[in-house]
Enzyme design. Structure first.
Site, PDB file in Angstrom:
ATOM      1  N   GLY A 131       0.836  -1.197   0.000  1.00 45.33           N
ATOM      2  CA  GLY A 131       0.000   0.000   0.000  1.00 45.33           C
ATOM      3  C   GLY A 131       0.871   1.247   0.000  1.00 45.33           C
ATOM      4  N   THR A 158     -11.169   1.863  -5.336  1.00 39.71           N
ATOM      5  CA  THR A 158     -12.372   2.692  -5.285  1.00 39.71           C
ATOM      6  C   THR A 158     -13.122   2.618  -6.611  1.00 39.71           C
ATOM      7  OG1 THR A 158     -11.330   4.187  -3.710  1.00 39.71           O
ATOM      8  CG2 THR A 158     -13.186   5.079  -4.960  1.00 39.71           C
ATOM      9  N   HIS A 337     -22.721  17.348  19.897  1.00 38.77           N
ATOM     10  CA  HIS A 337     -24.069  16.772  19.792  1.00 38.77           C
ATOM     11  C   HIS A 337     -24.387  15.815  20.939  1.00 38.77           C
ATOM     12  CE1 HIS A 337     -23.901  18.359  15.696  1.00 38.77           C
ATOM     13  NE2 HIS A 337     -25.160  18.040  15.535  1.00 38.77           N
ATOM     14  N   GLU A 362      -4.706   7.480  -0.312  1.00 36.34           N
ATOM     15  CA  GLU A 362      -3.853   8.365  -1.128  1.00 36.34           C
ATOM     16  C   GLU A 362      -2.595   8.801  -0.370  1.00 36.34           C
ATOM     17  OE1 GLU A 362      -5.317  10.763  -4.108  1.00 36.34           O
ATOM     18  OE2 GLU A 362      -7.083   9.518  -4.447  1.00 36.34           O
ATOM     19  N   SER A 365      -0.854   9.637   6.653  1.00 33.19           N
ATOM     20  CA  SER A 365      -0.230  10.855   7.199  1.00 33.19           C
ATOM     21  C   SER A 365       1.277  10.667   7.325  1.00 33.19           C
ATOM     22  CB  SER A 365      -0.818  11.174   8.583  1.00 33.19           C
ATOM     23  OG  SER A 365      -2.139  11.645   8.445  1.00 33.19           O
TER      24      SER A 365
HETATM   25  N1  CAA Z   1       6.598  13.404  -8.984  1.00 34.45           N
HETATM   26  C1  CAA Z   1       7.428  12.913  -9.935  1.00 34.45           C
HETATM   27  N2  CAA Z   1       8.341  11.938  -9.679  1.00 34.45           N
HETATM   28  C2  CAA Z   1       8.429  11.473  -8.415  1.00 34.45           C
HETATM   29  C3  CAA Z   1       7.604  11.946  -7.377  1.00 34.45           C
HETATM   30  C4  CAA Z   1       6.666  12.964  -7.705  1.00 34.45           C
HETATM   31  N3  CAA Z   1       5.835  13.456  -6.771  1.00 34.45           N
HETATM   32  N4  CAA Z   1       7.901  11.292  -6.237  1.00 34.45           N
HETATM   33  C5  CAA Z   1       8.890  10.441  -6.531  1.00 34.45           C
HETATM   34  N5  CAA Z   1       9.204  10.542  -7.849  1.00 34.45           N
HETATM   35  C6  CAA Z   1      10.258   9.831  -8.575  1.00 34.45           C
HETATM   36  C7  CAA Z   1      11.616  10.081  -7.914  1.00 34.45           C
HETATM   37  O1  CAA Z   1      12.194  11.257  -8.414  1.00 34.45           O
HETATM   38  C8  CAA Z   1      12.397   8.848  -8.287  1.00 34.45           C
HETATM   39  O2  CAA Z   1      12.853   9.023  -9.618  1.00 34.45           O
HETATM   40  P1  CAA Z   1      14.339   8.493 -10.059  1.00 34.45           P
HETATM   41  O3  CAA Z   1      14.297   7.001  -9.841  1.00 34.45           O
HETATM   42  O4  CAA Z   1      14.465   8.888 -11.479  1.00 34.45           O
HETATM   43  O5  CAA Z   1      15.308   9.163  -9.123  1.00 34.45           O
HETATM   44  C9  CAA Z   1      11.324   7.755  -8.316  1.00 34.45           C
HETATM   45  O6  CAA Z   1      10.057   8.419  -8.467  1.00 34.45           O
HETATM   46  C10 CAA Z   1      11.322   6.939  -7.046  1.00 34.45           C
HETATM   47  O7  CAA Z   1      11.065   7.841  -5.978  1.00 34.45           O
HETATM   48  P2  CAA Z   1      11.435   7.524  -4.456  1.00 34.45           P
HETATM   49  O8  CAA Z   1      12.839   7.028  -4.401  1.00 34.45           O
HETATM   50  O9  CAA Z   1      11.075   8.711  -3.652  1.00 34.45           O
HETATM   51  O10 CAA Z   1      10.464   6.289  -4.137  1.00 34.45           O
HETATM   52  P3  CAA Z   1      10.171   5.533  -2.781  1.00 34.45           P
HETATM   53  O11 CAA Z   1      10.066   4.083  -3.088  1.00 34.45           O
HETATM   54  O12 CAA Z   1      11.149   5.948  -1.728  1.00 34.45           O
HETATM   55  O13 CAA Z   1       8.674   5.991  -2.391  1.00 34.45           O
HETATM   56  C11 CAA Z   1       6.925   7.351  -1.459  1.00 34.45           C
HETATM   57  C12 CAA Z   1       8.293   7.272  -2.147  1.00 34.45           C
HETATM   58  C13 CAA Z   1       6.650   8.830  -1.382  1.00 34.45           C
HETATM   59  C14 CAA Z   1       6.930   6.736  -0.086  1.00 34.45           C
HETATM   60  C15 CAA Z   1       5.868   6.655  -2.358  1.00 34.45           C
HETATM   61  O14 CAA Z   1       6.049   5.263  -2.388  1.00 34.45           O
HETATM   62  C16 CAA Z   1       4.427   6.933  -1.940  1.00 34.45           C
HETATM   63  O15 CAA Z   1       3.895   8.012  -2.222  1.00 34.45           O
HETATM   64  N6  CAA Z   1       3.756   5.968  -1.284  1.00 34.45           N
HETATM   65  C17 CAA Z   1       2.314   6.095  -0.981  1.00 34.45           C
HETATM   66  C18 CAA Z   1       1.483   5.465  -2.037  1.00 34.45           C
HETATM   67  C19 CAA Z   1       0.074   5.973  -2.019  1.00 34.45           C
HETATM   68  O16 CAA Z   1      -0.184   7.138  -1.776  1.00 34.45           O
HETATM   69  N7  CAA Z   1      -0.865   5.075  -2.296  1.00 34.45           N
HETATM   70  C20 CAA Z   1      -2.243   5.472  -2.384  1.00 34.45           C
HETATM   71  C21 CAA Z   1      -2.998   4.503  -3.204  1.00 34.45           C
HETATM   72  S1  CAA Z   1      -4.138   5.231  -4.297  1.00 34.45           S
HETATM   73  C22 CAA Z   1      -5.550   5.548  -3.441  1.00 34.45           C
HETATM   74  O17 CAA Z   1      -5.612   5.513  -2.246  1.00 34.45           O
HETATM   75  C23 CAA Z   1      -6.672   5.957  -4.346  1.00 34.45           C
HETATM   76  C24 CAA Z   1      -8.044   5.732  -3.833  1.00 34.45           C
HETATM   77  O18 CAA Z   1      -8.687   4.785  -4.172  1.00 34.45           O
HETATM   78  C25 CAA Z   1      -8.701   6.778  -3.027  1.00 34.45           C
END
Ligand code: CAA
Length: 382
Positions: A131, A158, A337, A362, A365
């Site tokens: 996740g 979703t 309430h 998404e 926190s």
């Molecule tokens: N925009 C563009 N590129 C990005 C970026 C962004 N915001 N964030 C990271 N990247 C790129 C990085 O630059 C990196 O690129 P390079 O390999 O070229 O250097 C690459 O992506 C890998 O980035 P990280 O090393 O930062 O990756 P990580 O494995 O350490 O993970 C994290 C980072 C922020 C923890 C990420 O995994 C994350 O956001 N996790 C949460 C996932 C999430 O939000 N899931 C929600 C599911 S969807 C949902 O809930 C929808 C619903 O139904 C309501």
């Protein structure tokens, strides 16, 4: 809150506000209690331009920008968060296809996604064991001849069962985050099936399922973006998605605050309206202040997105602050309430249940804090 809005932003907000008041709010209790996925509401939202607020007009969207989208999400969420989460994911999916898709993909999917004909879009990234760390996804896409064969299970999807098209992430190589690619899978494709819907604490009118892919056959025409770019595309889409969830949190919290103010004037104790007591006044003052702070953070992130400036940090700040805020505000609304807050005669128990997932989906926190800290340190380094 009244900010200096453009005519378009005001129009979108007012359209959403009227629709939320007249169509969404009157059925919100049943949507929740009877777990009714509101198909006809999505179709009407499509007609009003609310499923593609930030999608260019040439693909059927409203072309109204991220601030307009945030304002519309706040209004629909004020009425019903079960409805607004499907709206959010549909906007997110159609925007991603527009940003990254080939001309053929845009023409094929986007107009029918945003006009409601496909009912909803879905964003199939998470898996049962992956996740917060989507790079650990195990769903595979293997090339055989000119076909891609997809196998795996996506989790927490979703609108999954109803979505006319799903954006699905699958592993095309073993190269960690760089091994993920993104595909478009149409409803009805052979090998695509769903679990029974999850029995959730809140958002009970939204549809949350596992999406199961068993030898689903696709072609290169279904590949969205370049091979191996899937992780980055997910991050880009989630930056925008987080503005949507922050907006949802603002809308739900505003509804909880308004219900509390109304109740505090009607309910009497010790010979006074309970709103005369300082204990409740201070609670409502804090609720109103933090709710407005969250709106400003959210609109700021949306404004940066509209200005084509970086907004990753601001979107995560807005999502973090607004979702934590809405949980506190809805909790206080139940407290104000008293016993009536705990039963479904008043809507605040629904608001509290609906708010709970906002600090989880998404990106939790904790993940938002990871993103914010990284961005701050990166900026300091530069
Ligand atoms: N925009 C563009 N590129 C990005 C970026 C962004 N915001 N964030 C990271 N990247 C790129 C990085 O630059 C990196 O690129 P390079 O390999 O070229 O250097 C690459 O992506 C890998 O980035 P990280 O090393 O930062 O990756 P990580 O494995 O350490 O993970 C994290 C980072 C922020 C923890 C990420 O995994 C994350 O956001 N996790 C949460 C996932 C999430 O939000 N899931 C929600 C599911 S969807 C949902 O809930 C929808 C619903 O139904 C309501």
């Amino acid at each position: 809150m009244e900010l200096e809005l453009t005519e378009t932003q005001r129009l979108i907000r007012d359209t959403a506000r009227t629709f939320a008041r007249d169509v969404v709010a009157p059925r919100a209790r049943d949507t929740d209690r009877l777990e009714r996925f509101p198909v006809d509401v999505y179709r009407q939202m499509g007609e009003l331009g609310l499923l593609g607020v930030n999608v260019p007009e040439e693909y059927g969207g409203a072309g109204a920008g991220a601030v307009s989208y945030a304002l519309a999400m706040m209004e629909i969420s004020h009425a019903c968060a079960s409805t607004s989460v499907g709206m959010a994911v549909t906007n997110m999916s159609s925007e991603l296809i527009c940003q990254i898709g080939t001309e053929a993909q845009k023409r094929k999917y986007v107009p029918e996604l945003v006009n409601g004909k496909l009912v909803a879009g879905a964003f199939a990234l998470s898996e049962p064991h992956a996740g917060s760390d989507p790079g650990a996804g195990k769903t595979t896409a293997v090339k055989r001849g000119d076909r891609w064969i997809l196998n795996g299970t996506k989790q927490w999807i979703t609108s999954g069962q109803y979505a006319g098209v799903l954006v699905v992430w699958a592993r095309t190589s073993n190269d960690g985050n760089k091994g993920l690619s993104c595909f478009l899978v149409e409803k009805g494709t052979a090998g695509l099936s769903y679990s029974k819907p999850e029995d959730k604490l809140g958002l009970r009118g939204s549809n949350t399922v596992q999406v199961i892919l068993e030898n689903v056959e696709l072609t290169d025409a279904h590949l969205l973006g370049k091979l191996g770019d899937g992780f980055k595309l997910a991050m880009i889409a989630l930056d925008g998605g987080r503005i949507g969830i922050a907006s949802q949190a603002c809308g739900v919290a505003r509804a909880a605050l308004e219900a509390s103010v109304k109740y505090s004037k009607e309910r009497h104790a010790f010979g006074h309206a309970i709103g005369d007591f300082q204990a409740l006044r201070f609670m409502m003052a804090d609720m109103a202040t933090s709710q407005q702070a969250a709106e400003l953070l959210t609109l700021r992130a949306a404004f940066l997105k509209d200005s084509k400036r970086p907004f990753t940090r601001e979107a995560s700040m807005a999502k973090l602050f607004a979702s934590e805020m809405s949980n506190k505000v809805c909790d206080k609304a139940v407290q104000i309430h008293g016993g009536y807050g705990y039963i479904d005669e008043f809507p605040v128990e629904r608001y509290l249940r609906d708010a709970r997932v906002q600090t989880i989906y998404e990106g939790t926190s904790e993940i938002q804090r990871v993103v914010i800290a990284r961005e701050i340190l990166k900026a300091a380094g530069a």
